[in-house]
Structure formats: C-alpha cells, structure tokens
Design an enzyme around this catalytic site. Sequence first.
Site, PDB file in Angstrom:
ATOM      1  N   GLU A  72       9.433  15.421  15.862  1.00 41.39           N
ATOM      2  CA  GLU A  72       9.873  15.285  14.476  1.00 41.39           C
ATOM      3  C   GLU A  72       9.043  16.241  13.614  1.00 41.39           C
ATOM      4  O   GLU A  72       7.821  16.134  13.547  1.00 41.39           O
ATOM      5  CB  GLU A  72       9.664  13.842  13.995  1.00 41.39           C
ATOM      6  N   LYS A 121       0.847  -1.206   0.000  1.00 41.76           N
ATOM      7  CA  LYS A 121       0.000   0.000   0.000  1.00 41.76           C
ATOM      8  C   LYS A 121       0.876   1.247   0.000  1.00 41.76           C
ATOM      9  O   LYS A 121       1.477   1.597   0.998  1.00 41.76           O
ATOM     10  CB  LYS A 121      -0.933   0.060   1.212  1.00 41.76           C
ATOM     11  N   CYS A 167      13.365  10.578   7.501  1.00 43.22           N
ATOM     12  CA  CYS A 167      13.220  10.172   8.906  1.00 43.22           C
ATOM     13  C   CYS A 167      14.546  10.346   9.657  1.00 43.22           C
ATOM     14  O   CYS A 167      14.552  10.494  10.870  1.00 43.22           O
ATOM     15  CB  CYS A 167      12.702   8.743   8.985  1.00 43.22           C
ATOM     16  N   GLU A 211       9.930   0.948  10.462  1.00 46.09           N
ATOM     17  CA  GLU A 211      10.990   1.958  10.297  1.00 46.09           C
ATOM     18  C   GLU A 211      10.309   3.295  10.515  1.00 46.09           C
ATOM     19  O   GLU A 211       9.481   3.717   9.701  1.00 46.09           O
ATOM     20  CB  GLU A 211      11.616   1.829   8.903  1.00 46.09           C
ATOM     21  N   GLY A 270       6.965   4.755   8.308  1.00 46.81           N
ATOM     22  CA  GLY A 270       6.143   5.954   8.467  1.00 46.81           C
ATOM     23  C   GLY A 270       6.373   6.560   9.837  1.00 46.81           C
ATOM     24  O   GLY A 270       7.431   6.369  10.455  1.00 46.81           O
ATOM     25  N   SER A 271       5.353   7.249  10.325  1.00 47.23           N
ATOM     26  CA  SER A 271       5.506   7.965  11.592  1.00 47.23           C
ATOM     27  C   SER A 271       5.458   7.007  12.783  1.00 47.23           C
ATOM     28  O   SER A 271       4.840   5.941  12.723  1.00 47.23           O
ATOM     29  CB  SER A 271       4.388   9.000  11.720  1.00 47.23           C
ATOM     30  N   THR A 272       6.092   7.409  13.863  1.00 45.84           N
ATOM     31  CA  THR A 272       6.081   6.608  15.095  1.00 45.84           C
ATOM     32  C   THR A 272       4.652   6.453  15.605  1.00 45.84           C
ATOM     33  O   THR A 272       4.250   5.375  16.070  1.00 45.84           O
ATOM     34  CB  THR A 272       6.992   7.272  16.147  1.00 45.84           C
TER      35      THR A 272
END
Length: 508
Positions: free
Chosen positions: A412, A205, A315, A280, A258-260
């Site tokens: 971030e 995706k 990132c 990641e 992607g984001s945490t």
Amino acid sequence: MVTASSFEIPDMKPSARAEAFLARPKRLLIGGRWVEAASGKAFPVYNPATGAIIDMVAEGDAEDIDRAVKAARKVFDNPKHPWRTMTPSDRGRLIWRIGDLILQHRDELAELESLDNGKPMAVANGADVPLAADLFHYMAGWATKIQGHTIPISVPYAPGARFHAFTLREPLGVVGQIIPWNFPLLMAAWKLGPLLAAGNCAVLKPAEQTPLTALRLGEILQEAGLPDGVVNIITGFGETAGAALAAHDGVDKVAFTGSTEVGKLIVKAAAGNLKKVTLELGGKSPNIIFKDTPDLAQAIAGAASAIFFNHGQCCCAGSRLFVEKDIYKEVVNGIADAAKAIKLGPGLAADTQMGPLVSEEQLNRVTGFMEAGRREGACVVTGGQRVGQRGYFVAPTVFTEARADMSVVKDEIFGPVVVADSFESTEEILARSNDTPYGLAAGVWTGDIAKAHHLAAQLRAGTVWVNCYNIFDSALPFGGYKQSGWGREMGHEVVEQYTQTKAVCIGL
Ligand code: ADP
C-alpha cells in the site's frame, strides 16, 4: 505538466475565523475540561503545503490517557449519570444537533481540514464535512432502534418448566478510538456517531499529523450539550498516547483506523484485558475495466478518480488498475492524460485539484516507492517524482510493466500512484485481483450484468463498486476482508459493534 522548477506555492492566508481558532490554545478534553498535558509538552502542527508550523497542540501521553479513561469510566460506571439515564430519543436528538452544528460551522471546519491535511477546500467542503454531518444525522436515528428480541426457548432437560427469555443490546462501555489523518473529521464522525448512538463513552485519539478538526469537534460536542466526560479527546503520538490507549485495562474496546502494520500492534496491545477490537486497515484495491464497459470515457475518469482522489490517501484507493487487453493502451493514455491535467496547489487555493501529501514522512515514503518502482524496472508513464522544493507535493503517477513481486504492485503506497496492467480473461483477472493479503475494496467496469454479479460474488473485498468508485454512504457498511480489517464502519453493522448482547431468562 508542472515540473519541479516551475512550481511555486503561493502563501495562502487563512480566514479570520480560522485564524481565531488557530490562536486559541489547543488542550486535551478530559472530563469536560480543556487541560494541558500532564507533561506540559506540546507538539507542532504543520501546513503540508509549505512545511510551516501553524499551531502547537498539547502532547498527551500515557498519563493523560489514564486521566481520560478514568473520566470516561466515571460517567459510564455511574448508572445514575445523566448520560446513562438519558432516553434513547433524547440521545438521538443530541446526536442530530451535532450534525446540525457541523453544517453550521461547515466553512470553518473545511478550511481547518484543508489547512491541516492539505486537501483541496472543494473536497473538504464538498465531501469530508457534509459526510461527517450526515453520519451523525444517520446515527441519531439508530439511538431509538437498538433493541433485543424475545426468544421462545425449549430447555429439553427441564420438561414442563416455563421461561420468559429475551435479549438486551447494551453499550460496551469505554471505547478507545484511534483515527488516521486522511479524513480527520470524517473518521472522528465514523467512530463517534455509532458510539454515541449506542450510549458508550469514548477516549478519542486523533492522528498527530491532523489534530485540529477533532479539537474543534470537541467544542461542538460541548455546544450540542453532550455531558462532560462522555467524549474525551487526547492529542498525541501513536507510539505513546495511542499505544497506551490500546493497552489500557480500563478500556472495553478499541476501534482503530489506520495501517495494517499498526492494526497488528493494536491487536497485541489489546490482548492484556482481551478488550474488543475493530480495525479498518489498509488496502491494495483492484480496479478492473472490461472492454464491454458501456462508457469508456466514464470508466477512465472513474479509474483516475479512484486513485487520485484525496491524493491517493484513501485506504480503498484503486491502486491496481487492470484493463482488458484490447483497450489497455487507450485506458493507460487516458489515465495519464487525466494525471497530467490535475492542478496541484495548496488546499486553500480555489483552483487546486490536488494538494500536498500530509507530511514530510509521507512525502519520503511515497517518493521512496516511486524510486523503487523505477529501480526495479517498472515504466513511468507520467509523474514519478516530487514536485517543487517547498511543501510535500508529488506528481500523480502511472506505472506500467511492473512485475507482481515489485513493491509498487504489492504494498500500500497511500499516494497518487497507480500501477496498470492488462488481462485477457475474467477468471485470470479474478485470481490476480484476489492475489493480495488485503481485501478492502474493488472496482469493476462492465456492461455485462452477469459478469458484474459474478465478480461481485467472487472478489474477496468488503466493498465492490460496479461502474462507479469511492461511493460512500452512512447507511452502507464499509470494512475489510482478510488483512484489511475486522468489523465494519457505518450502517447498522457498526452500531452492533458498539453494543453487546445480554441474554435474560426468567423462570415463570
Ligand atoms: P499512517 O502510517 O498512515 O500514519 P498509522 O496506522 O501509523 O497510519 O496511524 C493511524 C493512527 O494510529 C494514528 O492516530 C497514530 O497516531 C496511531 N498509532 C500509530 N502507532 C500506534 C501504536 N503503536 N499504537 C496505537 N496507535 C498508534
């Protein structure tokens, strides 16, 4: 320096080749066929340089994810399927062909990436596309090198008995792969390369902001001869298609970049069938310049590139810059000068050095951080605002005099925003560098080899760059300590994460 009033975005016309791709319908790839979403819905893709709609893409959701998972299962669960019986060397050759085809279509892929994501053509063509090809070429070699061991066992409770014991490294099965928008094609390659090398099947995706090159890659996979159903591609939104993929019981693993914040949702969604998870995630990486750095100009240029490359949408961006006190002013001035010299423009313009942020949402998010930094009392050395009224451009920004509790220091930002501060001792800066929930990357600039090794050992980050930054290679593992992730991308480490170990013990 560009100001909001003087900044005009020229309308750039894509090449005939890119136009031809844009004109084709954008459907979902399920079981080797390009099909509409079950709902019949489609969503727009924007050019971030202008905000104009450039394409419409099928909007897959839970029902389409289910169809795609079933198509992948049909391949994986059939031991006689050509993908399951393919020899490792044939699999390796097929993966190599994918790399070759990416290079063959390099200009087209770079243009689509630039148009969709906003990044300069020079970056897409010089970094994203060749790195994606290299990843497939590198992983092609692994297909023939995935192997177990023979293990001499003792079995103390069965004296005199003899056994032949060994391990097999087997594919995991069907893997859901959810990727972000900052390096769309490259992230697809990072995920699909090792997955194919190990003989798995995928439902990929892409990010809803940047679906185009993943769809073009789907065509390339078919051209390379990948059997139908091995890789299925579902474009759609995170909250619907992504969430359904992470939760699906027919999926054996989910691999996410992607984001945490979303990483934590993935972990929860995966709990239903305890599928394997690799992540990641985000970072707030320290970049430390010591006064004994052998080449200060190189360190300044490196630190500027560490934060401004890809518009800070990395990132591992070096977003916390720490400079030893004696050279602090010189470095801050140098970074600010580098920021002011960056030429903003649409990705397709040949002289553009920094394009727009990827979306209006990111524009609002990044300018929100800029405002918060200012409001909370940080000093804006340069930048700190949107540029122009059209497209999603922001000025490369340098903050100083920020306190550790400010959002620009802690969170971030994922934009071209660096916060600089000075330090006086190695132990002080180690503690401050590690004082973050993240642990993706760190940079160190020093001429003292003992200090370099000391920091490399003590920094709690998955990558430490010394006298360089943003150096990536298909053979070099990349991933996070702490809340920056689980597992690694690239290198042999990622191949292991697409296999599982079976122990076989034969009584003799
Ligand atoms: P960003 O905030 O930078 O856009 P995200 O972590 O939101 O990054 O997105 C990365 C990928 O995760 C995208 O493909 C997105 O569609 C997907 N995603 C977002 N939310 C979810 C979710 N709840 N479940 C699964 N995937 C998601």
